[in-house]
Enzyme design. Structure first.
Site, PDB file in Angstrom:
ATOM      1  N   ASP A  63       0.776  -0.899   0.329  1.00  0.00           N
ATOM      2  CA  ASP A  63      -0.029   0.082   0.284  1.00  0.00           C
ATOM      3  C   ASP A  63       1.025   1.048   0.061  1.00  0.00           C
ATOM      4  OD1 ASP A  63      -2.431   0.883   0.213  1.00  0.00           O
ATOM      5  OD2 ASP A  63      -2.713   1.213   2.202  1.00  0.00           O
ATOM      6  N   ASN A  90     -11.170  -2.410  -5.702  1.00  0.00           N
ATOM      7  CA  ASN A  90     -10.311  -2.159  -6.565  1.00  0.00           C
ATOM      8  C   ASN A  90     -11.276  -1.411  -7.372  1.00  0.00           C
ATOM      9  OD1 ASN A  90      -6.955  -2.886  -4.990  1.00  0.00           O
ATOM     10  ND2 ASN A  90      -7.661  -1.030  -4.092  1.00  0.00           N
TER      11      ASN A  90
HETATM   12  C1  IPE Z   1      -5.393  -2.407  -0.223  1.00  0.00           C
HETATM   13  O1  IPE Z   1      -4.610  -1.704  -0.333  1.00  0.00           O
HETATM   14  C2  IPE Z   1      -5.126  -3.370  -1.093  1.00  0.00           C
HETATM   15  C3  IPE Z   1      -3.885  -3.769  -2.563  1.00  0.00           C
HETATM   16  C4  IPE Z   1      -3.241  -3.472  -1.534  1.00  0.00           C
HETATM   17  C5  IPE Z   1      -3.966  -3.941  -3.447  1.00  0.00           C
HETATM   18  P1  IPE Z   1      -5.495  -0.536  -0.064  1.00  0.00           P
HETATM   19  O2  IPE Z   1      -5.991   0.986  -0.378  1.00  0.00           O
HETATM   20  O3  IPE Z   1      -6.965  -0.187  -1.418  1.00  0.00           O
HETATM   21  O4  IPE Z   1      -6.731  -0.422   0.373  1.00  0.00           O
HETATM   22  P2  IPE Z   1      -7.959   0.933   1.408  1.00  0.00           P
HETATM   23  O5  IPE Z   1      -8.634   1.033   0.932  1.00  0.00           O
HETATM   24  O6  IPE Z   1      -6.698   1.425   2.271  1.00  0.00           O
HETATM   25  O7  IPE Z   1      -8.680  -0.585   2.786  1.00  0.00           O
HETATM   26  C1  IPE Z   2      -1.948   0.506  -3.768  1.00  0.00           C
HETATM   27  O1  IPE Z   2      -1.064   1.303  -3.311  1.00  0.00           O
HETATM   28  C2  IPE Z   2      -2.122  -0.419  -4.468  1.00  0.00           C
HETATM   29  C3  IPE Z   2      -3.172   0.201  -5.163  1.00  0.00           C
HETATM   30  C4  IPE Z   2      -4.113  -0.492  -4.391  1.00  0.00           C
HETATM   31  C5  IPE Z   2      -3.484  -0.911  -6.939  1.00  0.00           C
HETATM   32  P1  IPE Z   2      -2.936   2.421  -3.102  1.00  0.00           P
HETATM   33  O2  IPE Z   2      -2.807   3.311  -4.608  1.00  0.00           O
HETATM   34  O3  IPE Z   2      -3.384   1.908  -2.756  1.00  0.00           O
HETATM   35  O4  IPE Z   2      -2.248   3.596  -2.604  1.00  0.00           O
HETATM   36  P2  IPE Z   2      -2.512   4.825  -1.398  1.00  0.00           P
HETATM   37  O5  IPE Z   2      -3.083   4.465  -0.490  1.00  0.00           O
HETATM   38  O6  IPE Z   2      -3.775   5.894  -2.029  1.00  0.00           O
HETATM   39  O7  IPE Z   2      -0.992   5.765  -1.603  1.00  0.00           O
HETATM   40 MG    MG Z   3      -4.114   2.290  -1.109  1.00  0.00          MG
END
Ligand code: IPE
Ligand code: IPE
Ligand code: MG
Length: 252
Positions: free
Chosen positions: A19, A67
């Site tokens: 993340d 996602n």
């Molecule tokens: C969790 O990250 C999913 C992945 C790393 C693929 P998210 O960014 O989607 O999770 P939330 O929304 O903060 O819970």
């Molecule tokens: C994780 O990074 C990647 C995926 C969930 C695909 P994020 O895109 O969730 O990054 P933040 O949480 O917005 O920083």
């Molecule tokens: Mg995230």
């Protein structure tokens, strides 16, 4: 800097919630996709390092079911990155004896990505040194519901007696069938939640949450996580005296 040779008693299965790509980009006033692109570089170095360390299973949460709800342009950029990653890593997977697996609702992936994924899984299936398990379009609740459905079907058709369902049988109906449960579950970027990841399998995983954003999660950060894991006392519900005795019995 700690060297790999200092590392003993490594986890058999490391699972990572990768993340923080968006925040990494935002801090630099870049578009989010730049963060994802940088994140892929961290995926490459992490896979390489886990392979060097002989960690048998690495699960990476790359795309959750939730996602799909992100802006269309971001979803499609992520799918392109996944496709490019699979294409570019095949040779390395073959050379390093890495077998690719995937968990999640693969059917939902765009056809081009799904075909490439299934092809890479097939072509690396006889590799035995490490399993790289990608969680794609993955949701832990949906996985559990899927297992319930499969078992219920068998009961209905008379091939299974509900009395015979136990935890091991249930686990063997999950997407992770055959894999050990994660010993170490890492989440980058500081969020204290599972976000629907490996709900059943992480019952006794050690959690390691770091504020470091995924694109910045380098070798040193992975070593920190592994060292922290080694300091943990995993008691599995026993008292700490019982736990010490069982460790002595196992020769730890
Ligand atoms: C969790 O990250 C999913 C992945 C790393 C693929 P998210 O960014 O989607 O999770 P939330 O929304 O903060 O819970
Ligand atoms: C994780 O990074 C990647 C995926 C969930 C695909 P994020 O895109 O969730 O990054 P933040 O949480 O917005 O920083
Ligand atoms: Mg995230």
């Amino acid at each position: 800097m700690v060297k790999p040779s200092d590392l003993i008693r490594l986890p058999r299965h490391v699972a990572i919630i990768m993340d923080g790509n968006g925040r990494w980009a935002k801090r630099r006033a870049f578009p989010r996709i730049m963060g994802h692109r940088q994140g892929v570089k961290t995926v490459r170095s992490t896979v390489r390092l886990c392979r060097e360390l002989n960690i048998p299973v690495l699960t990476l949460y790359a795309f959750s079911q939730e996602n799909w709800g992100r802006p269309r342009a971001e979803v499609s950029a992520l799918m392109d990155l996944l496709y490019d990653y699979l294409k570019s890593e095949l040779d390395e997977m073959l050379g390093n004896q890495i077998s690719l697996r995937a968990i999640g609702q693969i059917d939902r992936l765009p056809e081009r990505v799904r075909t490439c994924l299934l092809d890479t899984i097939e072509r690396t299936s006889s590799n035995t040194a490490m399993i790289l398990n990608l969680a794609l379009s993955y949701g832990g609740r949906a996985e559990i519901v899927g297992a319930v459905r499969r078992l219920a079907q068998k009961c209905l058709s008379g091939t299974l007696n509900p009395e015979d369902i136990d935890e091991a049988m249930f686990a063997s109906n999950l997407d992770t069938a055959g894999l050990p449960d994660p010993d170490l579950l890492i989440r980058t970027s500081g969020e204290n939640r599972l976000s629907n990841f490996l709900l059943f399998q992480s019952a006794y995983s050690e959690f390691y949450i770091t504020p470091v954003l995924w694109p910045d999660f380098d070798k040193e950060e992975l070593f920190k996580a592994l060292f922290e894991y080694q300091k943990r006392e995993r008691r599995f519900g026993l008292t700490n005296e019982q736990h010490s005795e069982s460790c002595t019995a196992k020769g730890f």
